[in-house]
Each structure stands twice: as structure tokens, then as C-alpha cells.
Scaffold this active site. Structure first.
Site, PDB file in Angstrom:
ATOM      1  N   ASN A  48       0.841  -1.192   0.000  1.00  0.00           N
ATOM      2  CA  ASN A  48       0.000   0.000   0.000  1.00  0.00           C
ATOM      3  C   ASN A  48       0.878   1.245   0.000  1.00  0.00           C
ATOM      4  OD1 ASN A  48      -2.629   1.611   0.751  1.00  0.00           O
ATOM      5  ND2 ASN A  48      -1.089   2.244   2.247  1.00  0.00           N
ATOM      6  N   GLU A  49       0.848   1.973  -1.098  1.00  0.00           N
ATOM      7  CA  GLU A  49       1.437   3.305  -1.239  1.00  0.00           C
ATOM      8  C   GLU A  49       2.953   3.369  -1.056  1.00  0.00           C
ATOM      9  OE1 GLU A  49      -0.783   6.132   1.129  1.00  0.00           O
ATOM     10  OE2 GLU A  49      -2.586   5.881  -0.083  1.00  0.00           O
ATOM     11  N   ASP A  50       3.630   2.252  -1.171  1.00  0.00           N
ATOM     12  CA  ASP A  50       5.091   2.297  -1.067  1.00  0.00           C
ATOM     13  C   ASP A  50       5.719   2.916  -2.314  1.00  0.00           C
ATOM     14  OD1 ASP A  50       4.679   1.123   1.332  1.00  0.00           O
ATOM     15  OD2 ASP A  50       5.630  -0.790   0.861  1.00  0.00           O
TER      16      ASP A  50
END
Length: 846
Positions: free
Chosen positions: A429-431
């Protein structure tokens, strides 16, 4: 030969702070699974961290080490049987000892552990099991110092969290507290057997015409006593497969199968949720040593990514049926997950079905969920987008970390691979957003995984090499996607690309703070995150605010229970832009909830219309639940109280939904100068698999008088396209000659109203809401609702044990709406309600 026996070690535990040596330091544990905060609360050692600002008073718990202890039951070990301790989850840095001797060290919360204690168990003496749990908070900081060359970057919590395989939200998030848990958070068992079925799974393919399924049933076996495995595959009472196979030297047994005209699994609303039962029995001669049974569904999942006029599509097809994935993102429904009961999980997931949501996304900063979560999604027909457990950070990739991640991914996919509801795995998630924000090295054309490890974004190796390899090996029928969001990395600002991949659209609330009325203009091919905050209902606030002097919108306690950065400014912005301000707590609650409901309606209504040409493949709002009582983006609060947005989303995701909308004109940019004319459009969205003929009605109703200012438009025998969107009409509003009015649309099918929509001039703060003459009449288990003038945002009280068929309503004159109620007794006080322009709310009934 002994049949497998398993004792679940639920009771008889005690615990203490590890470094406290007092004789009375040991305290009782009510039950395992557990977490240390639950046991400390049960022993009156800490206050409830969910109340007031108690979170601060219990921070010390996460800085200490804790020890759990239990005397094992007596077992007569003989016949060359194995005695095994099974730990389904240890949170997180666990040193396990039996009779003082180390038998296990574990440092990953998500790895299931098994320890053979046959030789160390004492059949004639007491056997004491002890588990020391070190502070993950302190250990993470040590790991961070040990790797100074790594760039520990990210958002939410402290960045040392990236080096420990523990639920990342425990470090605090922008919707949850900092409560560093530990303990045996999942089941502990003592197993005794000569042989066991360690795993059971199917590997299969569905034919192109969907008329057959062919594949292999596998069983992996432990223990040397098992000779054959008897397989059975059935659908209800119909036996599809009944065949045996010898156990090979590598412990594997398998048989081929073919199912003619299989009963396929579909998401709800698109077909049946057919579940087969597969069983493997391990035999030694005629003796059954162990039996394992799983329910599974046969289905074909496709992530459709075709080049088109917009860029590249991103949508899901299940068994050849395209599915618009309207739904919501899932975070753990309690910070202390062991106390989420099976019944509570079912209530949460049933909310999704009742709200016409077809997909949930298990977010990467949470947990690999409990078995009951996946079982219920299978049963109810809820598709799962499943992140791997990485969130909002630049994760390290040193060798031991990679080894732990691989083990975690392998054991979890083996645990979950029989679930038909899981339809995609995403690497994080959103890395990738962190990579772009800090300009970490990322060359999309570089195809050398070993080189990725040498960059300052080494986790690319995890997302684009390690995890896809594990997914292909262990769950080949589920698509893999490197991250959420991700847009194939081909552009500098790839995670914000609206033409390819999935998108987290946070330019409403965060970012550029766009008006929510333009959601349909800023979406992408699949909008996997977006949201707007809203206060919970007053009953929830009164639960955590125990000082009555703090019951006002800007109080310290209420602010403390809102972890979002800049929430004061953002809430105020979206209220001031759209509504007349109310400063009383109940009125302010309603405005925040109405803003959220409007925002989510605009988003889903517009994006679902774009499903017509497959521009938008789905929309998952942030978020469905809360992990504690708070103000957040959740559309249902911690106590399962639905916010108005829940109902607004349910209506726009209904099988047939009508939409009517004026074109957006930004009143802020034009200095509140109204346009002389405004265009509008009306359309119908459908998830039905066949065309239908409908009647469409559009009325033009004065806001100030309730009168119709021009003739109703009625269109009959309108052909509504299957599984898409149908444009029905458009027109122009003369803002000079026509007084402010609503556009009230209704859709009739076979003479019955099946959908409504009402479009209002924006913003609401300019409109006259006076003497609307709303009537709510109670007739048994129904409320009959009518008004003399248009009413905006009619919201009913959410009372525990009472369920409403609808709320968050817009009401037009001459259009009575009926809301069904269950759980409200005749002797109970009637529900209260409020609506825009009604102040602090109405009590009683008309």
C-alpha cells in the site's frame, strides 16, 4: 496407530511483566488468543485506552517485555507418535521455552509456527510452557540503528516499524492510536498424531466455454505412518470425485479430476456463491489417521488490461462476466483483533452485501485476516483485493528480512489459496508513492532484480520479484499487482496516472483539496482509495468523551480521537465551502456526515457511469470500519453505527441506479458569480446481466415553494443497457429566469419505483431551507416520509439493535418514501432525526 488429536490451549494461562520478579507478579489470562492490553485491562492494571486520552497513559506497555505461561496438559506419548505445539500467531518477538529450554524464536507476527516437542516433553512431570515477548517498539529502533545505510522513509508511525514484521498500524496511523501490542494473538494447540494432512488444495483450470473444470487435488502429509490419502470432492450431496492416491516419498499425494458443467462461484448480484467441499483422509490400512476438509469455489478471475482510447483498462471479469467493483477498504475492526467475534465479523461483512458493495480491499498496514473473514466473503460473495502487509514506507531488504517475508508470504498463501473470494494480490500500500515522493532510485527499464537490491529503493525486489514468484507458485489462479496504487512505472508520476493501473485519489481532502463535486473528473481506471472524514454519531462520541465539558466540536478529547493530519482545517474547509456553519456538536456532526455522504455519492455516481465504456473498473472508498471509537474516513463507526454515507453509497451501487447531475461550476473561483445557464445530464447505471425497459421521470421542483416550475419530462420504454450505463437525456437550466430548484429523477420498472436521485444547486449554503414541512409517520415497522418542499439529508438515529432499510434521504414533494425498521419495539422511544437546515435535530414523531 493414533488418530490426530488436538487440544486448543485456550485457558489456564497467566502473564506478567517479564522483569518483575515478585511472587505475586503473575496475573490470570481470561483466554487465548489475546493481547497484553486486554489482559492488563481485565486485571485492572490499565484503563481502557479507547476512553478519553487514556492512550497516553498506557504507552508504557509497549516499551516493556511480557511473559505468558501455561502448564501443558498430560499426554501419553507412545507408538512413535509426534507431539507438536502449533502457534497460529505470536505477536511478535517471541522466545518460546518448554521447561526452561528454548524451543522456538520467532520474529514475524504473520508466520504460523509448529514445534515438535516429542523429545522434550516429560510424560511423568509437569511441563511448563513460557513465551517471552520482547518490546517490538524497542527492537525496531535497534534494527534501524543496525542498518544506517538504509533510508528509513515513509509516513504514519515511526519509521523503525519498517524493519519488524508486525502489523504496521500498531505504531499508530492517521485514523488509529499508538498501542504496541504483544501476546499469543492467535490460537495455540497441542497436537498428537502418527500422521497428519498438513495441507489440502486444488489446482485447476476452467475451460473457455466455462462448461468444465479440470485439475489436480493435492494433499501434503506429515508423519511416516500415512500410506494413502482418500480424496472426496462434493457439491452438497453430489459427489464429484472419490479417489485414493498413495503418499509419495516427498509426503505428497494427488489425484486428477474433471468436473462437467461446474457450479461456478460468482460475487453476489452476479450469480450463485457455489462452494464445493473437498476432503482428504490420511489412512494407514483401514485406520483413519487424520481428515482435513475445506470449502472452495471454482471460478476464473481475469484482470482485464487492454489498450483502449483512454489508455489501458483495469477491471475484473469473473467467469467471463465483467464486474464493476464498487466497495470499500478494510482495516482491522478493532485495534485488539482477538476480541472481534465471528458474529461481529459477519455483521461487518453483511453490511457490505446489504450496501450493494461487491469488493473489499484488505489494506497492507493491517493483518492477514482471520479465517472467518475469508470464509464469510466466500459465502456472501464478496470479492477481496488483498494487499501484502506493507504500507507507506521504504522497506529494507537485508537477507534475514527477505527470508522472513518469503516465509510469511508462503505460509499465508497456502492458508488462503482455497478461497474463491480472493481475486487479486497487491504487493503493498502506497510504497511506490514513497519512492516517488523522496525520488528513490527506480528505473522501470532496469530488469535486473539483483541490481534493485543495491538501490535506495531495495523493496522493489520484494514487490516485483519475491512476491510475484511466491504468488505464481502458491496461488496461480489469482492475479498479482505490484502495489496499490501502481501504474506500471513508466512515467515519472506513475502512481497518479489516470490512464493506467489503479489510483488513490486523495486530491479531495488531502493534496490539492479539490471540491468533491469534481470526483468524476479526477478518477482513474480503478480508484482503490479515496475518502472524506466525518464525525461518528453522538452516541459514539459520548462513549469516549466522559467529561461533559468536552462535548463540543473542537474539544481536546474529540481532537485527540481524530488522528488525521490537518483534520481541523480540512473538515472546516469542506463544511464552510458547502454548508451554513453550525457550531453545536449535534449540528456539526450532521454537517460533517452530510459532506461525507455527498462526496461519496458524487464519486460513485460519476465513476459508475464511466463503467459504461470501461473507463472506470471500480471504486473502493477509504474506509469501511474503524479500529477504535474516533472521527475518521470510515462510513460505519467502531460500534457498527452507519454514517449517512453508507446509505448514499448503497443507493448509487444498487443494481439499477439513476443519476442526474448539473455540470460543475466552481463558485469559489468565479467569486460566487452564478452562470447564466447550466447544463445537466441524466443516465442510468445497471449491473443487471440483461437489458431492461424502464420509465424515466424528471421533475423540476422549487426549493423555496415546493411547486413544479416547469413540466415534468417522462420517457417510457427506455432501453437500459446491461452491465453498463445508459445516457437518457440532457438539458439546460436558465439560472436567470428560473428560480433555484432541484432535479428530481425517478426510475420505474414494471410500474414500481426502483431508483431515485435528486440534484441540487451547489453550494447548499446559498439555498433557502425554511419551513420544509417534513412529515415522518410511524406505521408498525415502517416510517412513511413526505414533505411539502424539497428536503436534503434526512438522517435517522442509529440505535443499537435497530436496523433501517434506508437513511440519508432527499425527499421531494409528492413522492412519499417508506423506510422499514427492524428491532424497534412498540414501547421503545421513536427514533430521532435531523436534516439540512433543521438545526440540532428533531425528537419524537409526527
Amino acid at each position: 496407530m493414533k488418530q490426530l488429536s488436538a487440544q486448543t490451549l485456550t485457558t489456564g494461562w497467566s502473564f506478567k511483566q517479564t522483569d518483575v520478579q515478585d511472587a505475586d507478579a503473575w496475573m490470570p489470562v481470561a483466554k487465548v488468543p489475546t493481547m497484553v492490553h486486554l489482559d492488563l485491562m481485565a486485571n485492572n492494571k490499565i484503563p481502557d485506552p479507547f476512553i478519553g486520552m487514556n492512550e497516553l497513559a498506557v504507552e508504557w506497555v509497549g516499551e516493556k517485555s511480557w511473559t505468558y505461561r501455561k502448564m501443558l496438559p498430560m499426554v501419553d506419548v507412545k507408538d512413535e507418535a509426534s507431539l507438536v505445539l502449533a502457534f497460529d500467531g505470536l505477536d511478535t518477538l517471541a522466545h518460546v521455552k518448554l521447561n526452561g529450554e528454548t524451543i522456538l524464536k520467532s520474529d514475524n507476527m504473520f508466520v504460523l509456527q509448529r514445534v515438535d516437542i516429542t523429545k522434550s516433553y516429560k510424560s511423568t512431570e509437569d511441563n511448563i510452557l513460557e513465551i517471552d515477548f520482547d518490546s517490538a517498539l524497542l527492537r525496531a529502533r535497534e534494527i534501524e540503528k543496525q542498518h544506517p545505510d538504509h533510508r528509513w522513509l515513509g509516513s504514519n508511525g515511526e519509521m523503525a516499524r519498517l524493519g519488524v514484521r508486525k502489523a504496521q498500524f500498531h505504531w499508530g496511523w492517521d485514523w488509529g492510536p499508538v498501542l504496541m501490542t504483544c501476546g499469543p494473538w492467535r490460537e495455540v494447540r497441542l497436537e498428537f498424531y502418527n500422521g497428519r494432512v498438513a495441507d489440502l488444495w486444488l489446482d485447476y483450470e476452467i475451460s473457455k466455454d466455462f462448461n468444465s473444470a479440470t485439475g489436480t487435488a493435492f494433499a501434503s502429509v506429515e508423519g511416516g505412518a500415512g500410506q494413502t490419502v482418500a480424496f472426496n470432492l462434493r457439491l452438497g450431496s453430489d459427489v464429484v470425485l472419490q479417489e485414493s492416491a498413495k503418499v509419495r516419498d516427498d509426503g505428497l499425494a494427488k489425484v486428477e479430476f474433471r468436473v462437467h458443467k461446474p457450479a461456478l462461484w460468482y460475487p453476489h448480484g452476479y450469480g450463485e456463491q457455489s462452494l464445493y467441499e473437498v476432503t482428504a483422509s490420511l489412512l494407514n490400512g483401514e485406520t483413519v489417521l487424520d481428515t482435513k476438509t475445506k470449502k472452495t469455489g471454482l471460478r476464473k478471475v481475469e484482470l482485464v488490461q487492454d489498450k483502449d482510447k483512454h489508455g489501458k483498462s483495469f477491471y475484473f471479469s469473473i467467469n467471463g462476466v465483467d464486474v464493476f467493483c464498487g466497495g470499500s477498504d478494510w482495516i482491522p475492526a478493532d485495534h485488539f483483533t482477538p476480541r472481534i467475534s465471528n458474529d461481529r465479523y459477519r455483521k461487518w461483512l453483511q453490511l457490505m452485501v446489504d450496501g450493494n458493495q461487491v469488493m473489499t480491499r484488505i489494506w497492507g498496514g493491517g493483518i492477514w485476516e482471520e479465517d472467518v473473514f475469508y470464509d464469510t466473503c466466500d459465502e456472501l460473495g464478496i470479492m477481496i483485493w488483498h494487499d501484502y502487509m506493507f504500507a507507506c514506507g521504504n522497506y529494507p531488504a537485508f537477507p534475514s528480512f527477505l527470508e522472513s517475508v518469503k516465509e510469511e508470504a508462503t505460509v499465508q498463501l497456502r492458508r488462503l489459496r482455497h478461497h474463491p473470494s480472493i481475486t487479486i494480490y497487491a504487493g503493498n500500500n502506497e510504497d511506490y508513492q514513497i519512492q516517488e515522493r523522496y525520488d528513490l532510485e527506480y528505473d522501470y527499464k532496469d530488469t535486473d532484480p539483483q541490481h534493485w537490491l543495491k538501490t535506495d529503493f531495495p523493496a522493489r525486489y520484494i514487490y516485483e520479484k519475491l512476491l510475484p514468484d511466491v504468488t505464481t507458485a502458491e496461488s496461480p489462479n489469482v492475479p498479482y499487482w505490484p502495489g496499490s496504487p501502481w501504474s506500471e512505472g513508466g512515467r515519472k508520476i506513475s502512481v497518479y496516472d489516470q490512464t493506467v493501473g489503479d489510483l488513490h485519489q486523495w486530491n479531495v481532502w488531502h493534496g490539492t483539496q479539490e471540491k468533491y463535486q469534481v470526483y468524476d473528473q479526477i478518477g482513474g481506471r480503478f480508484n482503490s482509495e479515496f475518502g472524506l472524514e466525518a464525525f461518528p454519531h453522538i452516541e459514539t462520541i459520548e462513549h469516549f468523551v466522559t467529561n461533559s465539558k468536552e462535548l463540543y466540536p473542537q474539544s481536546h478529547t474529540i481532537d485527540f480521537h481524530n488522528k488525521a493530519k490537518g483534520h481541523e482545517r480540512r473538515n472546516a474547509l469542506y463544511i464552510i465551502e458547502n454548508f451554513r456553519l453550525e457550531t453545536g456538536l449535534k449540528g456539526y456532526i450532521h454537517l460533517t456526515q452530510l459532506a461525507q455522504a455527498e462526496a461519496m455519492m458524487y464519486a460513485y455516481r460519476g465513476w459508475r457511469r464511466q463503467w459504461g465504456d470501461r473507463f472506470c473498473g471500480g471504486a473502493l472508498l477509504w474506509q469501511l470500519p474503524d479500529s477504535w471509537p474516533c472521527t475518521s474516513w470510515a462510513i460505519v463507526d467502531y460500534f457498527l453505527r452507519k454514517k449517512p454515507a453508507y446509505y448514499s453509497v448503497a443507493r448509487v451501487l444498487a443494481p439499477l441506479a439513476i443519476g442526474v447531475q448539473r455540470e460543475h461550476q466552481d463558485w469559489s473561483v468565479t467569486h460566487a458569480r452564478p452562470s447564466k445557464t447550466t447544463k445537466y445530464q441524466l443516465w442510468v447505471s445497471s449491473s443487471l446481466q440483461k437489458k431492461v425497459k424502464a420509465t424515466i421521470e424528471l421533475r423540476f421542483i422549487s426549493i423555496s415553494s415546493g411547486a413544479e416550475i416547469k413540466s415534468t419530462i417522462l420517457k417510457q420504454d427506455v432501453n437500459i443497457a446491461a452491465n453498463g450505463a445508459t445516457d437518457v437525456m440532457s438539458g439546460v437550466i436558465n439560472n436567470v429566469e428560473e428560480e433555484p430548484h432541484v432535479l428530481a429523477a425517478r426510475l420505474y420498472l414494471d410500474g414500481k419505483i426502483v431508483a431515485r436521485d435528486m440534484d441540487w444547486p451547489q453550494p447548499y449554503k446559498y439555498l433557502p431551507f425554511e419551513n420544509q414541512d417534513l412529515h415522518v409517520a410511524f406505521h408498525g415497522h415502517k416510517m412513511h416520509i413526505s414533505s411539502k418542499k424539497p428536503v436534503k439529508g434526512l438522517v435517522f438515529e442509529e440505535r443499537e439493535g435497530v436496523l433501517l432499510s434506508d437513511s440519508s434521504l432527499d425527499v421531494a414533494p409528492g413522492d412519499e418514501q417508506i423506510v422499514s425498521i427492524s428491532g424497534l419495539l412498540a414501547s421503545d422511544k421513536p427514533l430521532s432525526w435531523t436534516y439540512l437546515g433543521h438545526g440540532e435535530g428533531h425528537k419524537g414523531k409526527d
